[in-house]
Design a protein around this motif. Structure first.
Motif: not given
Length: 272
Positions: A62-81
């Motif tokens: 669930t976390t990976q799916k969410m972070l991947i979606h957010l990273a692609r949507t906003y075109q940012v690199t995420i260090v997901g806590g």
């Protein structure tokens, strides 16, 4: 390099609500392509460790799916806590780092488990450092209690880390230690430290926030207060190499001596 700190409150034991809050913060942050966004520790569950069997993220899906979606949507690199994940019946306090394209760049499991918050009873420890590169700069993620183990940070620096990212749920009663340890890790390794702590309360603790950005000389460039907030800072990553050249602690270190002394102490202990 622009870094964005998401200092958030966490709802105890409620992954769905926490996921919605993260999504709201991303929307509110007015993110720009290319930024690095950082979350706090265990944001999906908080420290509701006794219910991990019920609420931990199975294999982090669930976390990976969410972070991947957010990273692609906003075109940012995420260090997901970090999040509580379950893998083959074991539970880990795990960081996922996701690229702008939605690729998992790094995975890190917390190596040092904190007995005062019962991590050693419910979680399994990781045993590997993690690294990722952005704009020719090497980052390493760490989690909370790792901060008290300078050897772990020095190993990362020796392998090229220039920016440490620390995600945490660090309690209010040890706020001064939080600040001083972050500065120490920056100074001794001549590296930037970006630290994101949570705010709010759980049944046993109060969390003060005070997320920070610290430069390689230990100067605090940014420090937040104890409220939920979004902050950004523009890092001058070119500072690292000149500082390391001016005071060459890595060149002057004597790891062979340290190892020799440790072996000698072990031998003496065996004789005793």
């Amino acid at each position: 390099m622009s870094v964005v700190l998401l200092q958030m409150d966490i709802t105890f034991g409620n992954p769905n609500q926490n996921q919605r809050r993260v999504e709201q913060l991303f929307y509110q942050a007015q993110l720009q392509p290319g930024e690095v966004v950082i979350l706090p520790e265990m944001w999906n569950t908080g420290y509701d460790l006794v219910r991990l069997q019920e609420i931990a993220d199975h294999e982090g899906q669930t976390t990976q799916k969410m972070l991947i979606h957010l990273a692609r949507t906003y075109q940012v690199t995420i260090v997901g806590g970090s999040v509580a994940v379950e893998v083959n019946g074991q539970f880990f306090n795990r960081t996922y780092v996701v690229s702008e394209e939605g690729t998992i760049l790094a995975t890190y499991d917390k190596a040092h488990l904190f007995g005062l918050m019962a991590e050693d009873r419910f979680l399994s420890a990781g045993n590997q450092l993690a690294f990722f590169t952005k704009n020719d700069t090497t980052f390493s993620p760490f989690i909370c209690y790792d901060l008290r183990f300078p050897e772990w940070y020095r190993l990362a620096a020796q392998k090229g880390t220039e920016i440490y990212v620390v995600s945490a749920q660090w309690p209010t009663q040890r706020l001064q230690q939080w600040r001083k340890l972050l500065q120490a890790r920056a100074i001794e390794n001549q590296a930037f430290v970006i630290a994101v702590n949570r705010v709010g309360v759980d049944p046993d603790n109060h969390f003060p926030g005070h997320s920070m950005v610290i430069d390689p000389l230990g100067e605090i460039l940014l420090e937040l207060d104890d409220q939920e907030m979004i902050a950004r800072y523009e890092l001058d990553v070119d500072q690292v190499l000149p500082i390391r050249g001016e005071i060459p602690v890595f060149r002057d270190a004597r790891p062979d001596l340290y190892e020799q002394i440790c072996k000698g102490e072990k031998k003496n202990d065996d004789v005793k």
